[in-house]
Design a protein around this motif. Structure first.
Motif, PDB file in Angstrom:
ATOM      1  N   LYS A 196     100.140  -4.338   3.459  1.00  0.00           N
ATOM      2  CA  LYS A 196     101.511  -4.467   2.981  1.00  0.00           C
ATOM      3  C   LYS A 196     101.777  -5.866   2.439  1.00  0.00           C
ATOM      4  O   LYS A 196     102.754  -6.085   1.720  1.00  0.00           O
ATOM      5  N   SER A 197     100.886  -6.804   2.777  1.00  0.00           N
ATOM      6  CA  SER A 197     101.024  -8.171   2.284  1.00  0.00           C
ATOM      7  C   SER A 197     100.635  -8.252   0.813  1.00  0.00           C
ATOM      8  O   SER A 197      99.639  -7.650   0.387  1.00  0.00           O
ATOM      9  N   ASP A 198     101.392  -9.032   0.042  1.00  0.00           N
ATOM     10  CA  ASP A 198     101.055  -9.174  -1.381  1.00  0.00           C
ATOM     11  C   ASP A 198      99.872 -10.108  -1.611  1.00  0.00           C
ATOM     12  O   ASP A 198      99.450 -10.319  -2.743  1.00  0.00           O
ATOM     13  N   ARG A 199      99.314 -10.666  -0.536  1.00  0.00           N
ATOM     14  CA  ARG A 199      98.126 -11.519  -0.656  1.00  0.00           C
ATOM     15  C   ARG A 199      96.836 -10.718  -0.461  1.00  0.00           C
ATOM     16  O   ARG A 199      95.746 -11.270  -0.595  1.00  0.00           O
ATOM     17  N   TRP A 200      96.975  -9.435  -0.129  1.00  0.00           N
ATOM     18  CA  TRP A 200      95.812  -8.581   0.108  1.00  0.00           C
ATOM     19  C   TRP A 200      95.718  -7.500  -0.951  1.00  0.00           C
ATOM     20  O   TRP A 200      96.739  -6.973  -1.419  1.00  0.00           O
ATOM     21  N   GLU A 201      94.472  -7.169  -1.320  1.00  0.00           N
ATOM     22  CA  GLU A 201      94.237  -6.092  -2.271  1.00  0.00           C
ATOM     23  C   GLU A 201      93.357  -5.029  -1.625  1.00  0.00           C
ATOM     24  O   GLU A 201      92.535  -5.324  -0.751  1.00  0.00           O
ATOM     25  N   LEU A 202      93.525  -3.805  -2.060  1.00  0.00           N
ATOM     26  CA  LEU A 202      92.720  -2.678  -1.591  1.00  0.00           C
ATOM     27  C   LEU A 202      91.748  -2.255  -2.680  1.00  0.00           C
ATOM     28  O   LEU A 202      92.140  -2.074  -3.835  1.00  0.00           O
ATOM     29  N   VAL A 203      90.463  -2.123  -2.307  1.00  0.00           N
ATOM     30  CA  VAL A 203      89.439  -1.623  -3.223  1.00  0.00           C
ATOM     31  C   VAL A 203      88.756  -0.440  -2.547  1.00  0.00           C
ATOM     32  O   VAL A 203      88.339  -0.541  -1.384  1.00  0.00           O
ATOM     33  N   ASN A 204      88.658   0.676  -3.243  1.00  0.00           N
ATOM     34  CA  ASN A 204      88.004   1.863  -2.688  1.00  0.00           C
ATOM     35  C   ASN A 204      86.561   1.968  -3.169  1.00  0.00           C
ATOM     36  O   ASN A 204      86.243   1.618  -4.309  1.00  0.00           O
ATOM     37  N   MET A 205      85.695   2.454  -2.275  1.00  0.00           N
ATOM     38  CA  MET A 205      84.316   2.775  -2.640  1.00  0.00           C
ATOM     39  C   MET A 205      84.050   4.237  -2.292  1.00  0.00           C
ATOM     40  O   MET A 205      84.401   4.697  -1.195  1.00  0.00           O
ATOM     41  N   ASN A 206      83.436   4.943  -3.209  1.00  0.00           N
ATOM     42  CA  ASN A 206      83.151   6.357  -2.999  1.00  0.00           C
ATOM     43  C   ASN A 206      81.817   6.509  -2.265  1.00  0.00           C
ATOM     44  O   ASN A 206      80.826   7.002  -2.810  1.00  0.00           O
ATOM     45  N   THR A 207      81.812   6.039  -1.040  1.00  0.00           N
ATOM     46  CA  THR A 207      80.619   6.128  -0.205  1.00  0.00           C
ATOM     47  C   THR A 207      81.058   6.099   1.247  1.00  0.00           C
ATOM     48  O   THR A 207      82.253   6.116   1.535  1.00  0.00           O
ATOM     49  N   GLY A 208      80.088   6.051   2.165  1.00  0.00           N
ATOM     50  CA  GLY A 208      80.398   6.078   3.576  1.00  0.00           C
ATOM     51  C   GLY A 208      80.557   4.695   4.192  1.00  0.00           C
ATOM     52  O   GLY A 208      80.635   3.677   3.490  1.00  0.00           O
ATOM     53  N   HIS A 209      80.529   4.668   5.501  1.00  0.00           N
ATOM     54  CA  HIS A 209      80.910   3.489   6.281  1.00  0.00           C
ATOM     55  C   HIS A 209      79.892   2.348   6.223  1.00  0.00           C
ATOM     56  O   HIS A 209      80.193   1.245   6.664  1.00  0.00           O
ATOM     57  N   TRP A 210      78.712   2.602   5.676  1.00  0.00           N
ATOM     58  CA  TRP A 210      77.664   1.572   5.629  1.00  0.00           C
ATOM     59  C   TRP A 210      77.259   1.306   4.177  1.00  0.00           C
ATOM     60  O   TRP A 210      76.125   1.542   3.774  1.00  0.00           O
ATOM     61  N   PRO A 211      78.168   0.753   3.342  1.00  0.00           N
ATOM     62  CA  PRO A 211      77.878   0.589   1.913  1.00  0.00           C
ATOM     63  C   PRO A 211      76.802  -0.442   1.624  1.00  0.00           C
ATOM     64  O   PRO A 211      76.229  -0.437   0.533  1.00  0.00           O
TER      65      PRO A 211
END
Length: 230
Positions: A196-211
Motif C-alpha cells: 500500500k506504500s507508494d515507495r513499493w512496487e509489485l512485480v509478478n512472475m509466472n512461475t513458482g516459489h523458487w524462481p
C-alpha cells in the motif's frame, strides 16, 4: 556500483543463487550471495532470528558495501526486512522474492497453518526440509527439484519461532515485492499491507516459489531493472 546481497529462504544457502548471480555479474553488478548461520556450509552454527539478522548486517559492514540492494527469498524476507532498516544510507533498495514480510513481535510462522512445523521444531530443534513431492506444480523440472532437495539442509528452528524486532516502518524504504503466481495469485497479509506504500512496487512472475531455479534469467532481469529503471 550496485551491490546485490542475496539471501535464500529456508533450507537453502548461497549456492541457490548461482545462476542469478552469474546473470547479474554479466550485467555489471557486484553480487554477494549469503548463507545464513546453521545452513548449508554453516551447518552446526547455533542460530536464532537475531543471528540471521546479524549475519546480513555484519556481512554488509564487513565488506563495507554501499548502494546495497538487499534481496530476501521466502523465509529470508523476515531477517532481510529487519536488516534493511538497520543499514541506514548503505541501503539502496530491498527486494522480497515471494517472501515473508516481518511484523514486529511476530515470528515467521505467524499467520499461516504451521502446527506441523512447530511440532517438528519442538521435537528436533529443526524445520525439516521438504521432499520432492512438495515441489510439484511450481514450474520446476525434475532436475531442478532434485538439485533443491539434495542441497537442502535442516533449518534452525529458533529462527522460525523467535519474533522479529522492527523499530520503524518498512513501507518507508524503497522496495520491490516479486510475487510468483504459481504460489498464489497475489500477496497477502503483511505483504499486501506493505504494498500500500507508494515507495513499493509489485512485480509478478509466472512461475513458482523458487524462481532462482525455475526462471533465474528472468529473475535476474527483474533485479537489474529494479536499479536501472528511471
Amino acid at each position: 556500483m550496485t551491490n546485490f546481497v542475496l539471501v535464500a529462504g529456508a533450507w537453502l544457502g548461497a549456492w541457490a543463487w548461482d545462476e542469478v548471480a552469474a546473470e547479474l555479474r554479466a550485467a555489471g553488478h557486484d553480487v554477494h550471495p549469503l548463507t545464513l548461520s546453521g545452513l548449508a556450509e554453516k551447518q552446526g552454527v547455533p542460530a536464532g532470528q537475531r543471528t540471521h539478522v546479524l549475519d546480513i548486517v555484519d556481512e554488509v559492514e564487513r565488506l563495507d558495501l554501499r548502494d546495497v540492494v538487499l534481496v530476501g527469498h521466502s523465509y529470508a524476507g523476515v531477517p532481510v526486512g529487519q536488516a534493511a532498516e538497520r543499514m541506514g544510507d548503505r541501503l539502496s533498495r530491498v527486494v522480497f522474492v515471494d517472501a515473508m514480510v516481518p511484523v514486529d513481535g511476530e515470528s515467521s510462522l505467524s499467520g499461516w497453518p504451521s502446527d506441523e512445523v512447530r511440532e517438528a521444531i519442538a521435537a528436533t530443534g529443526f524445520w525439516p526440509p521438504q521432499t520432492a513431492e512438495d515441489y510439484a506444480g511450481q514450474g520446476l523440472t525434475d532436475e531442478q527439484i532434485a538439485r533443491i532437495v539434495n542441497g537442502s539442509t535442516p533449518h534452525p528452528g529458533g529462527t522460525a519461532t523467535e519474533p522479529a524486532v522492527l523499530t520503524g516502518d518498512l513501507g518507508k524504504l524503497p522496495g520491490t515485492y516479486i510475487k510468483c503466481l504459481l504460489d498464489g495469485d497475489e500477496p497477502w497479509g503483511a505483504a499486501a499491507e506493505l504494498l500500500k506504500s507508494d515507495r513499493w512496487e509489485l512485480v509478478n512472475m509466472n512461475t513458482g516459489h523458487w524462481p532462482m531455479f525455475s526462471q533465474p534469467r528472468e529473475l535476474a532481469q527483474i533485479l537489474h531493472q529494479s536499479v536501472t529503471a528511471p
